[in-house]
Design a protein around this motif. Structure first.
Motif, PDB file in Angstrom:
ATOM      1  N   ASN A   1      -8.404  -4.416  -5.957  1.00 36.81           N
ATOM      2  CA  ASN A   1      -7.614  -3.471  -5.324  1.00 36.81           C
ATOM      3  C   ASN A   1      -8.403  -2.171  -4.637  1.00 36.81           C
ATOM      4  OD1 ASN A   1      -4.836  -4.408  -6.065  1.00 36.81           O
ATOM      5  ND2 ASN A   1      -5.293  -4.159  -8.230  1.00 36.81           N
ATOM      6  N   LYS A   2      -7.932  -1.648  -3.827  1.00 35.52           N
ATOM      7  CA  LYS A   2      -8.558  -0.581  -3.052  1.00 35.52           C
ATOM      8  C   LYS A   2      -8.197   0.864  -3.224  1.00 35.52           C
ATOM      9  CE  LYS A   2     -11.223  -0.187   1.269  1.00 35.52           C
ATOM     10  NZ  LYS A   2     -11.249  -0.966   2.676  1.00 35.52           N
ATOM     11  N   TYR A   3      -8.957   1.593  -3.424  1.00 40.04           N
ATOM     12  CA  TYR A   3      -8.381   3.153  -3.536  1.00 40.04           C
ATOM     13  C   TYR A   3      -9.457   3.868  -2.293  1.00 40.04           C
ATOM     14  CZ  TYR A   3      -7.062   7.808  -5.417  1.00 40.04           C
ATOM     15  OH  TYR A   3      -6.397   8.736  -5.242  1.00 40.04           O
ATOM     16  N   THR A   4      -8.825   4.400  -1.399  1.00 44.47           N
ATOM     17  CA  THR A   4      -9.345   5.021  -0.176  1.00 44.47           C
ATOM     18  C   THR A   4      -9.060   6.500  -0.377  1.00 44.47           C
ATOM     19  OG1 THR A   4      -8.946   3.264   1.033  1.00 44.47           O
ATOM     20  CG2 THR A   4      -9.599   5.034   2.159  1.00 44.47           C
TER      21      THR A   4
ATOM     22  N   SER B   1       0.908  -1.186  -0.107  1.00 41.79           N
ATOM     23  CA  SER B   1      -0.038  -0.025   0.076  1.00 41.79           C
ATOM     24  C   SER B   1       0.662   1.256   0.037  1.00 41.79           C
ATOM     25  CB  SER B   1      -0.859  -0.094   1.189  1.00 41.79           C
ATOM     26  OG  SER B   1      -0.341   0.097   2.580  1.00 41.79           O
TER      27      SER B   1
ATOM     28  N   GLU C   1     -12.297   3.175 -11.236  1.00 38.63           N
ATOM     29  CA  GLU C   1     -11.286   2.195 -11.892  1.00 38.63           C
ATOM     30  C   GLU C   1     -11.623   1.990 -13.380  1.00 38.63           C
ATOM     31  OE1 GLU C   1     -11.337  -2.670 -11.423  1.00 38.63           O
ATOM     32  OE2 GLU C   1     -10.284  -1.745  -9.673  1.00 38.63           O
TER      33      GLU C   1
END
Length: 587
Positions: free
Chosen positions: A562-565, A542, A554
């Motif tokens: 996958n993660k976007y915060t 990360s 995305e």
């Protein structure tokens, strides 16, 4: 049919007017570039603007001996390439670059040329190359050839004449000492038993005598060092123009220039002489072929782009030591494993790349030329090598190549993830400090014998096919939406349709270069912004970075999940799964 004189005169006046307008436009663009350069404190030389078509180019590089064999002799040829133009276009490529196809002794894989004006019979003939170019153009594809400007074969008629004991018009086409007294000046000069009393300078191998483009600051005490404007170097420059004109007039769209930075000799750290040579040549080239391009094998874009090149290839030498090598090269020449960024175990770093690439963008901002990093080439190891081999790993690397601010250049077979064959036999001078045959094995089309490359007996093939039963093929991937080939098609489509991800978009590194995994950078143009995040390692990673973002969509990923915060205070956080890449459109 003969045109009437009035129509002929009208056509000539129209052509002259068009040429005049083109020159005025070029002059205005040059002036704007010079004003921009002065405003940001950089020195600049006048250079021509790149042709508009190059901004959307996606280049496919072919090594002709191993792409497609049309006549069953075990060696690829021009007709074989022509038979695959529809495939090339279907993937999304719109420009083809072909390594040398000219008459050669093949002591260095075609880079030891004996006739620059004739196609070697192993590949076909001049008419076959003209048909290839015409058919490519009919499909909207452009064709660039390889220009070996720095040397010939020692069997070339020019060198044979130059090595004569009697003076003739070719005596000064090459660099000779006036005799053998006192021995060779340095290791670049070659022992020989030729009729001429002297040592000649080589450009790479001994069988590749260096053409004489002169010295920047010739030393009077060293009579083999002729000046740039002396008769010999001047004649050689005219020959270079003749070669370029010959193939451009037959429809070629440009050239990749082999060893472009090595032509003018001398101890000149600023490359003054070679920059003068190319600047002079581009004044001529742009006026005669305004839509033509030249790509340089130089890896010094701060010099090559100022001199006029449209593209400089950032490869494994020159400035590429801090860029290409630190990112992709897994071994040193002695075979020892060396860390690189795109290493599945995450043992590499990216600080060197980030610092030098950022500096490169700043130094070349006043030019329109493009510093482009190809996936690999006929001289560079393939991406699929050793323990770096899974489709996920290859897709992650390819995402990088297609989302940087340069013209994507893909070596044949990389679009399906072909493997580097470490023990491929040495062929036609392929071993220098490394075995270059390992990246030159035949294209893998299907599951038929010889992978569809040739109908010849296996022992007659130019190089053996990858022996793995699991070797990738076009046929196995073309309809598989999860394949490397399908992913490359998506990347090409995105590159073409998204200006912010193209050659004109800006680039900014977002993540911490000293915490290299994942790599996160920003591309933007005309108010549109995209974030690219890459994790080549086999563990989840990360990164946090500061950027004003209200939403993240995305667009393309190698691996869902996958993660976007978006966090308070404009601090963003991305978490990537192992061996994955993702592209977000942000607002």
């Amino acid at each position: 049919m003969t045109l009437c004189p009035c129509l002929t005169a009208r056509a000539e006046r129209s052509h002259d007017t068009t040429q005049l307008l083109n020159k005025r436009i070029i002059t205005m663009k040059r002036l704007l570039l010079l004003i921009l350069a002065a405003s940001i404190g950089l020195s600049a030389e006048a250079r021509h603007p790149i042709p508009a078509w190059l901004r959307d180019a996606v280049v496919y590089h072919i090594y002709p001996s191993t792409y497609m064999d049309s006549d069953g002799d075990g060696i690829g040829d021009i007709e074989g390439i022509r038979s695959k133009l529809d495939y090339i276009r279907s993937v999304g490529f719109n420009t083809v670059w072909i390594s040398p196809v000219f008459e050669s002794e093949f002591e260095d894989g075609g880079y030891d040329i004996t006739d620059f004006y004739r196609v070697d019979p192993r590949f076909g003939d001049n008419a076959a190359l003209e048909r290839l170019i015409a058919d490519a153009h009919a499909r909207g594809l452009r064709v660039c050839l390889d220009l070996v400007a720095g040397h010939t074969s020692d069997k070339h008629p020019w060198f044979v004449a130059s090595s004569s004991a009697e003076r003739n018009e070719y005596s000064d086409y090459f660099i000779w000492t006036p005799g053998k007294q006192g021995g060779k000046p340095d290791k670049k000069f070659v022992d020989n038993d030729l009729p001429r009393d002297g040592y000649y300078m080589k450009n790479f191998y001994d069988i590749q005598p260096a053409l004489n483009y002169g010295y920047t600051n010739p030393d009077p005490s060293k009579p083999w060092q002729q000046g740039y404007d002396d008769p010999g170097p001047t004649a050689v420059r005219e020959e270079l123009k003749n070669i370029i004109s010959f193939w451009m007039d037959k429809g070629a769209d440009g050239f990749r220039v082999d060893m472009a930075g090595s032509l003018v000799k001398g101890d000149d750290k600023a490359h003054t002489g070679i920059r003068r040579l190319w600047s002079d040549l581009f004044d001529w080239f742009e006026a005669k072929y305004p839509e033509g391009i030249l790509m340089s094998e130089w890896s010094q874009p701060q010099y090559s782009l100022d001199a006029g090149f449209d593209i400089d290839l950032i490869i494994h030498n020159g400035r590429g030591n801090k860029l290409y090598r630190t990112l992709f090269t897994q071994t040193a020449n002695n075979g020892d494993h060396t860390p690189c960024y795109f290493d599945p175990e995450g043992r590499g770093g990216c600080r060197t790349f980030v610092d030098d690439y950022t500096a490169m963008l700043r130094e070349t901002a006043h030019t329109e030329g493009i510093a482009a990093m190809p996936t690999c080439s006929h001289d560079i190891w393939r991406l699929n090598r050793f323990d770096r081999s899974t489709p996920a790993e290859l897709k992650t690397m390819l995402t990088f190549f297609f989302t940087m601010p340069w013209t994507p250049i893909v070596y044949y077979g990389e679009e399906i993830g072909m493997r580097n064959i470490e023990d491929a036999p040495v062929k036609e001078g392929s071993f220098s400090s490394r075995n270059r045959s390992s990246c030159r094995t035949p294209m893998q089309w299907d599951s038929t014998p010889n992978a569809g490359f040739s109908t010849a007996a296996p022992e007659l093939l130019y190089l053996p096919i990858d022996p793995s039963p699991a070797r990738p093929t076009v046929a196995a991937q073309i309809d598989d939406p999860a394949s490397v080939l399908s992913y490359v098609k998506q990347l090409i489509a995105l590159h073409k349709s998204t200006p912010a991800l193209g050659t004109g978009g800006t680039w900014q590194f977002l993540s911490d270069p000293d915490r290299p995994y994942p790599m996160v950078y920003l591309r933007q143009k005309d108010g549109e912004r995209y974030i690219v995040a890459l994790n080549p390692t086999r563990r989840s990673v990360s990164a946090s970075f500061s950027l004003s973002v209200s939403s993240a969509e995305e667009i393309l990923t190698t691996c869902p999940g996958n993660k976007y915060t978006l966090a308070k205070g404009s601090v963003n956080r991305i978490r990537l799964k192992p061996c994955s890449a993702v592209i977000y459109k942000i607002r």
